[in-house]
Design a protein around this motif. Structure first.
Motif, PDB file in Angstrom:
ATOM      1  N   GLN A   3       0.688  -1.098  -0.022  1.00 14.00           N
ATOM      2  CA  GLN A   3      -0.198   0.369   0.207  1.00 14.00           C
ATOM      3  C   GLN A   3       1.063   1.232   0.237  1.00 14.00           C
ATOM      4  OE1 GLN A   3      -0.580  -2.193   2.792  1.00 14.00           O
ATOM      5  NE2 GLN A   3      -1.667  -2.783   1.186  1.00 14.00           N
ATOM      6  N   CYS A  22       5.816   9.991  -0.282  1.00 19.00           N
ATOM      7  CA  CYS A  22       4.806   8.799  -0.165  1.00 19.00           C
ATOM      8  C   CYS A  22       5.441   7.548   0.725  1.00 19.00           C
ATOM      9  CB  CYS A  22       5.007   8.171  -1.405  1.00 19.00           C
ATOM     10  SG  CYS A  22       4.612   6.782  -1.960  1.00 19.00           S
ATOM     11  N   TYR A  94       2.006  11.095  -9.242  1.00 17.46           N
ATOM     12  CA  TYR A  94       1.798   9.542  -8.344  1.00 17.46           C
ATOM     13  C   TYR A  94       2.587   9.005  -7.576  1.00 17.46           C
ATOM     14  CZ  TYR A  94      -3.073   9.595 -11.188  1.00 17.46           C
ATOM     15  OH  TYR A  94      -3.482  10.105 -11.651  1.00 17.46           O
ATOM     16  N   TYR A 110       4.306  -0.852  -7.991  1.00 12.35           N
ATOM     17  CA  TYR A 110       2.988  -0.074  -7.340  1.00 12.35           C
ATOM     18  C   TYR A 110       3.304   1.307  -7.838  1.00 12.35           C
ATOM     19  CZ  TYR A 110       2.619  -4.923  -4.969  1.00 12.35           C
ATOM     20  OH  TYR A 110       2.676  -5.966  -4.699  1.00 12.35           O
ATOM     21  N   TRP A 111       1.986   1.730  -7.508  1.00 11.18           N
ATOM     22  CA  TRP A 111       1.215   3.563  -8.044  1.00 11.18           C
ATOM     23  C   TRP A 111       0.964   3.517  -6.789  1.00 11.18           C
ATOM     24  CZ3 TRP A 111       3.322   5.908 -11.796  1.00 11.18           C
ATOM     25  CH2 TRP A 111       4.176   4.971 -12.419  1.00 11.18           C
ATOM     26  N   GLY A 112       0.813   5.105  -6.274  1.00 11.90           N
ATOM     27  CA  GLY A 112       0.103   5.832  -5.452  1.00 11.90           C
ATOM     28  C   GLY A 112      -1.817   6.051  -6.195  1.00 11.90           C
ATOM     29  N   GLN A 113      -2.512   6.819  -5.402  1.00 15.85           N
ATOM     30  CA  GLN A 113      -3.737   6.635  -5.450  1.00 15.85           C
ATOM     31  C   GLN A 113      -3.565   8.237  -6.455  1.00 15.85           C
ATOM     32  OE1 GLN A 113      -2.535   7.710  -2.605  1.00 15.85           O
ATOM     33  NE2 GLN A 113      -3.539   8.929  -1.710  1.00 15.85           N
ATOM     34  N   THR A 115      -1.572  12.774  -6.142  1.00 16.65           N
ATOM     35  CA  THR A 115      -1.990  13.735  -5.516  1.00 16.65           C
ATOM     36  C   THR A 115      -2.425  15.205  -5.665  1.00 16.65           C
ATOM     37  OG1 THR A 115      -1.730  14.983  -3.592  1.00 16.65           O
ATOM     38  CG2 THR A 115       0.332  14.144  -4.877  1.00 16.65           C
TER      39      THR A 115
END
Length: 121
Positions: A3, A22, A94, A110-113, A115
């Motif tokens: 996550q 992050c 991202y 993996y990628w963040g949502q 901002t």
């Protein structure tokens, strides 16, 4: 699974500064690349800055001298210090990481949502 939790976006005037963070958590044995990408409306996602486990760093030409990427391996966290911001830096930013869950496992991305960063003129 991994996550990613991003923070630090917002609205700033041209010439101002912002710091993005992050933090990665979950099934992480080792992290390699950690970085930031951005996507403005109508544009493709582009690499902004990446830092590898060797501390090799890559920057997009458009941000060199203005942005600084760093990482805290103890916290599995990557930062992007953005200074001298310009309206053209406006985009959704991202977080991206490359990690593996075990010593012999495969590397996964993996990628963040995302901002939002908005720079007003």
């Amino acid at each position: 699974q991994v996550q990613l939790v991003e923070s630090g976006g917002g609205l700033v005037q041209a010439g101002g500064s912002l710091r993005l963070s992050c933090a990665a958590s979950g099934s992480i044995f080792r992290l390699n690349a950690m970085g930031w990408y951005r996507q403005a409306p109508g544009n493709e996602r582009e690499m902004v800055a990446t830092i590898f486990s060797t501390n090799t760093i890559n920057y997009a030409d458009s941000v060199k001298g203005r942005f600084t990427i760093s990482r805290d391996n103890a916290k599995n966290t990557v930062y992007l210090q953005m200074s001298s911001l310009r309206p053209e830096d406006t985009a959704v930013y991202y977080c991206h990481i490359e990690s593996k869950e075990t010593r012999w496992g495969l590397w996964n991305n993996y990628w963040g949502q995302g901002t939002q960063v908005t720079v007003s003129s």
